[in-house]
Write an enzyme that holds these catalytic residues in place. Sequence first.
Site, PDB file in Angstrom:
ATOM      1  N   ARG A  82     -43.943   7.085   0.143  1.00  0.00           N
ATOM      2  CA  ARG A  82     -45.113   7.654  -0.044  1.00  0.00           C
ATOM      3  C   ARG A  82     -46.397   6.556  -0.092  1.00  0.00           C
ATOM      4  NH1 ARG A  82     -45.464   8.698  -5.397  1.00  0.00           N
ATOM      5  NH2 ARG A  82     -47.445  10.517  -5.332  1.00  0.00           N
ATOM      6  N   GLU A 111     -39.927  -6.169   1.141  1.00  0.00           N
ATOM      7  CA  GLU A 111     -38.542  -6.434  -0.124  1.00  0.00           C
ATOM      8  C   GLU A 111     -38.172  -5.360  -0.049  1.00  0.00           C
ATOM      9  OE1 GLU A 111     -41.700  -4.621  -0.828  1.00  0.00           O
ATOM     10  OE2 GLU A 111     -41.294  -3.003  -2.352  1.00  0.00           O
ATOM     11  N   CYS A 168     -47.419  -1.309   0.021  1.00  0.00           N
ATOM     12  CA  CYS A 168     -47.761   0.288  -0.335  1.00  0.00           C
ATOM     13  C   CYS A 168     -49.043   0.164  -1.388  1.00  0.00           C
ATOM     14  CB  CYS A 168     -46.690   0.402  -1.072  1.00  0.00           C
ATOM     15  SG  CYS A 168     -46.076   2.540  -0.962  1.00  0.00           S
ATOM     16  N   HIS A 171     -43.025  -1.234   2.131  1.00  0.00           N
ATOM     17  CA  HIS A 171     -41.736  -1.551   1.688  1.00  0.00           C
ATOM     18  C   HIS A 171     -41.751  -3.026   2.140  1.00  0.00           C
ATOM     19  CE1 HIS A 171     -42.359   0.345  -2.065  1.00  0.00           C
ATOM     20  NE2 HIS A 171     -43.166   1.426  -1.912  1.00  0.00           N
TER      21      HIS A 171
HETATM   22  N1  GLN Z   1     -48.459   6.517  -3.400  1.00  0.00           N
HETATM   23  C1  GLN Z   1     -48.595   5.284  -4.867  1.00  0.00           C
HETATM   24  C2  GLN Z   1     -49.712   5.183  -4.678  1.00  0.00           C
HETATM   25  O1  GLN Z   1     -51.115   5.874  -4.604  1.00  0.00           O
HETATM   26  C3  GLN Z   1     -47.815   4.386  -3.460  1.00  0.00           C
HETATM   27  C4  GLN Z   1     -46.151   4.489  -3.256  1.00  0.00           C
HETATM   28  C5  GLN Z   1     -46.061   2.981  -3.279  1.00  0.00           C
HETATM   29  O2  GLN Z   1     -46.280   1.943  -3.144  1.00  0.00           O
HETATM   30  N2  GLN Z   1     -44.416   3.408  -2.631  1.00  0.00           N
HETATM   31  O3  GLN Z   1     -50.116   4.059  -5.912  1.00  0.00           O
END
Ligand code: GLN
Length: 194
Positions: A139, A176, A81, A174
């Site tokens: 996100r 994890e 992410c 994710h």
């Molecule tokens: N939107 C986050 C970012 O721009 C990432 C989101 C996440 O790691 N769950 O870093």
Amino acid sequence: MSVPVVGVLALQGAFVAHERALRSLGVSTRQIRTPADLANVRGLVMPGGESTTMSKLLDSSGIFDEMDRLLADGFPVFGTCAGMILLAREVLDGRADQRSFGVIDIGVRRNGYGRQVDSFETDIPVQGLSAPFHAVFIRAPKVERVGDGVQVLAQYEGVPVLARQGNVTVASFHPELTADARLHEQFLRHHDLI
Ligand code: GLN
């Protein structure tokens, strides 16, 4: 032979769950907060969180420069992410002052899955795994470009969500956050750490 130590970047974000997954596979883990913490670490997980904040903390802690050196030498890293964003060559919708290591030839858009579906979960088939993996997207960054040297290991609706280039593995989601450590296992095995 002694048990390898795998670092988990612990500046911010979801690092504790990564440690749990890695330990369940028999490696030792170390929380990385300073450049010195990287000494004798055999690989690194960069967790989810907020890439803009992590970028700032990587700079101010001095970890950015040390990691840059290690990554150029083939140091194994798994970015999930926000970690994916920090490893990507191109970051779209990033903050102007946000830095990334540029070690995997992909272009990613921050929060690219849009507001209405900020977070979602889905089962995806993954190359090398016999059963689908339950992927949690929060996100999440969306991959918009993939270079020739990048191996795509999983896709969701035709978009790469797990990819590898050399020593660098990245996931939009994710891995994890479920009890399933198969992607951590795949990372460790790929680099002969287990
Ligand atoms: N939107 C986050 C970012 O721009 C990432 C989101 C996440 O790691 N769950 O870093």
